[in-house]
Scaffold this motif. Structure first.
Motif, PDB file in Angstrom:
ATOM      1  N   GLY A   1      -5.871   0.686  -9.437  1.00 29.11           N
ATOM      2  CA  GLY A   1      -7.082   1.273  -8.889  1.00 29.11           C
ATOM      3  C   GLY A   1      -8.282   0.387  -9.156  1.00 29.11           C
ATOM      4  O   GLY A   1      -8.172  -0.704  -9.734  1.00 29.11           O
ATOM      5  N   HIS A   2      -9.411   0.869  -8.747  1.00 29.13           N
ATOM      6  CA  HIS A   2     -10.662   0.122  -8.862  1.00 29.13           C
ATOM      7  C   HIS A   2     -11.019  -0.136 -10.333  1.00 29.13           C
ATOM      8  O   HIS A   2     -10.841   0.755 -11.172  1.00 29.13           O
TER       9      HIS A   2
ATOM     10  N   LYS B   1      -3.605  -8.266 -13.445  1.00 29.11           N
ATOM     11  CA  LYS B   1      -2.313  -8.551 -12.827  1.00 29.11           C
ATOM     12  C   LYS B   1      -2.394  -8.867 -11.335  1.00 29.11           C
ATOM     13  O   LYS B   1      -1.433  -9.328 -10.751  1.00 29.11           O
ATOM     14  N   THR B   2      -3.556  -8.619 -10.727  1.00 27.82           N
ATOM     15  CA  THR B   2      -3.711  -8.827  -9.286  1.00 27.82           C
ATOM     16  C   THR B   2      -4.623 -10.020  -9.031  1.00 27.82           C
ATOM     17  O   THR B   2      -5.701 -10.116  -9.598  1.00 27.82           O
ATOM     18  N   ASN B   3      -4.179 -10.896  -8.150  1.00 27.11           N
ATOM     19  CA  ASN B   3      -5.000 -12.020  -7.727  1.00 27.11           C
ATOM     20  C   ASN B   3      -5.917 -11.532  -6.606  1.00 27.11           C
ATOM     21  O   ASN B   3      -5.444 -11.161  -5.526  1.00 27.11           O
ATOM     22  N   PRO B   4      -7.247 -11.508  -6.837  1.00 23.13           N
ATOM     23  CA  PRO B   4      -8.155 -10.973  -5.817  1.00 23.13           C
ATOM     24  C   PRO B   4      -8.195 -11.785  -4.527  1.00 23.13           C
ATOM     25  O   PRO B   4      -8.615 -11.264  -3.487  1.00 23.13           O
ATOM     26  N   THR B   5      -7.734 -13.040  -4.562  1.00 28.25           N
ATOM     27  CA  THR B   5      -7.691 -13.814  -3.321  1.00 28.25           C
ATOM     28  C   THR B   5      -6.500 -13.395  -2.465  1.00 28.25           C
ATOM     29  O   THR B   5      -6.501 -13.621  -1.258  1.00 28.25           O
ATOM     30  N   VAL B   6      -5.496 -12.772  -3.085  1.00 28.76           N
ATOM     31  CA  VAL B   6      -4.325 -12.279  -2.355  1.00 28.76           C
ATOM     32  C   VAL B   6      -4.528 -10.820  -1.938  1.00 28.76           C
ATOM     33  O   VAL B   6      -4.160 -10.424  -0.836  1.00 28.76           O
TER      34      VAL B   6
ATOM     35  N   PRO C   1      -7.672  -8.389  -1.728  1.00 24.09           N
ATOM     36  CA  PRO C   1      -9.107  -8.158  -1.882  1.00 24.09           C
ATOM     37  C   PRO C   1      -9.496  -6.678  -2.061  1.00 24.09           C
ATOM     38  O   PRO C   1     -10.598  -6.385  -2.516  1.00 24.09           O
ATOM     39  N   ASP C   2      -8.594  -5.749  -1.734  1.00 21.65           N
ATOM     40  CA  ASP C   2      -8.893  -4.319  -1.859  1.00 21.65           C
ATOM     41  C   ASP C   2      -8.815  -3.912  -3.331  1.00 21.65           C
ATOM     42  O   ASP C   2      -7.731  -3.769  -3.895  1.00 21.65           O
ATOM     43  N   MET C   3      -9.980  -3.707  -3.948  1.00 18.45           N
ATOM     44  CA  MET C   3     -10.047  -3.421  -5.384  1.00 18.45           C
ATOM     45  C   MET C   3      -9.357  -2.110  -5.755  1.00 18.45           C
ATOM     46  O   MET C   3      -8.964  -1.932  -6.907  1.00 18.45           O
ATOM     47  N   THR C   4      -9.171  -1.202  -4.811  1.00 19.81           N
ATOM     48  CA  THR C   4      -8.487   0.061  -5.116  1.00 19.81           C
ATOM     49  C   THR C   4      -6.991  -0.142  -5.309  1.00 19.81           C
ATOM     50  O   THR C   4      -6.298   0.763  -5.756  1.00 19.81           O
ATOM     51  N   LYS C   5      -6.504  -1.347  -4.995  1.00 20.01           N
ATOM     52  CA  LYS C   5      -5.079  -1.659  -5.158  1.00 20.01           C
ATOM     53  C   LYS C   5      -4.825  -2.600  -6.336  1.00 20.01           C
ATOM     54  O   LYS C   5      -3.690  -3.018  -6.561  1.00 20.01           O
ATOM     55  N   TRP C   6      -5.870  -2.946  -7.062  1.00 19.15           N
ATOM     56  CA  TRP C   6      -5.709  -3.879  -8.179  1.00 19.15           C
ATOM     57  C   TRP C   6      -4.939  -3.245  -9.326  1.00 19.15           C
ATOM     58  O   TRP C   6      -5.102  -2.069  -9.646  1.00 19.15           O
ATOM     59  N   GLU C   7      -4.105  -4.070  -9.971  1.00 19.65           N
ATOM     60  CA  GLU C   7      -3.289  -3.642 -11.105  1.00 19.65           C
ATOM     61  C   GLU C   7      -3.843  -4.297 -12.372  1.00 19.65           C
ATOM     62  O   GLU C   7      -3.946  -5.523 -12.450  1.00 19.65           O
ATOM     63  N   THR C   8      -4.201  -3.468 -13.361  1.00 23.83           N
ATOM     64  CA  THR C   8      -4.765  -3.953 -14.619  1.00 23.83           C
ATOM     65  C   THR C   8      -4.020  -3.305 -15.776  1.00 23.83           C
ATOM     66  O   THR C   8      -3.955  -2.075 -15.863  1.00 23.83           O
ATOM     67  N   GLU C   9      -3.449  -4.133 -16.638  1.00 20.59           N
ATOM     68  CA  GLU C   9      -2.797  -3.609 -17.834  1.00 20.59           C
ATOM     69  C   GLU C   9      -3.820  -3.527 -18.962  1.00 20.59           C
ATOM     70  O   GLU C   9      -4.496  -4.503 -19.274  1.00 20.59           O
ATOM     71  N   LEU C  10      -3.933  -2.354 -19.557  1.00 17.62           N
ATOM     72  CA  LEU C  10      -4.745  -2.168 -20.746  1.00 17.62           C
ATOM     73  C   LEU C  10      -3.792  -2.245 -21.939  1.00 17.62           C
ATOM     74  O   LEU C  10      -2.750  -1.587 -21.933  1.00 17.62           O
TER      75      LEU C  10
END
Length: 160
Positions: free
Chosen positions: A100-101, A138-143, A145-154
């Protein structure tokens, strides 16, 4: 939303980084340095060992954050300017991957900290200082660009 974190064992991980003191409004000052770090490693022909991350070393959400932007590496590298090398410590970590964002990460992190407390786990922190508290990008923003689909491990290291 109810999160379901894992407890994971992480090995020691060398990295190259830059650090800064920022606010939530000036966070880009450190975040925007990730491409510079990647470029420096590519220029040297160095191997990147994993996803970029932010390491929070001190957090006062009402004032300032001490944050590092880092890139895991496989071997020693030459540093330039205010770059440095260090090692993320080995140990047991509470880990949760959020899709998510990035604006949602503060809330998700709060849930993660609360979950650890409910489980009787002690996080590696003293007040606002943290031993190892990470946001792994975990997500490359150049691949994607939709920030709601970004994967971030805490990942937050436990005190044991």
């Amino acid at each position: 939303m109810s999160i379901k974190p894992d407890i994971v064992q992480r090995a020691e991980q060398p990295y190259i980084g830059v650090r800064g003191t920022v606010t939530m409004d000036t966070f880009a000052k450190i975040a925007d340095r990730i491409p510079e770090l990647i470029g420096s490693l590519i220029q040297q022909g160095s191997q990147i060992a994993g996803a970029p991350f932010f390491r929070y070393t001190q957090i006062d959400m009402d004032h300032e954050l001490e944050v590092e932007a880092g890139i895991p590496i496989t071997a020693a590298v030459d540093i330039q300017g205010d770059q440095f090398t260090d090692v993320l410590p080995a140990g047991r970590y509470v880990s949760y991957t959020h899709i998510g964002h990035p604006d949602q990460l503060a809330d998700i992190t709060g849930q993660l900290v609360n979950w650890a407390a409910e489980q009787g786990l002690t996080l590696d922190n003293t007040g606002q200082r943290w031993g190892c508290r990470l946001e792994i990008l975990k997500t490359n923003p150049t691949v994607e660009p939709d920030m709601t689909k970004w994967e971030t491990e805490l990942a937050i290291r436990l005190a044991d």
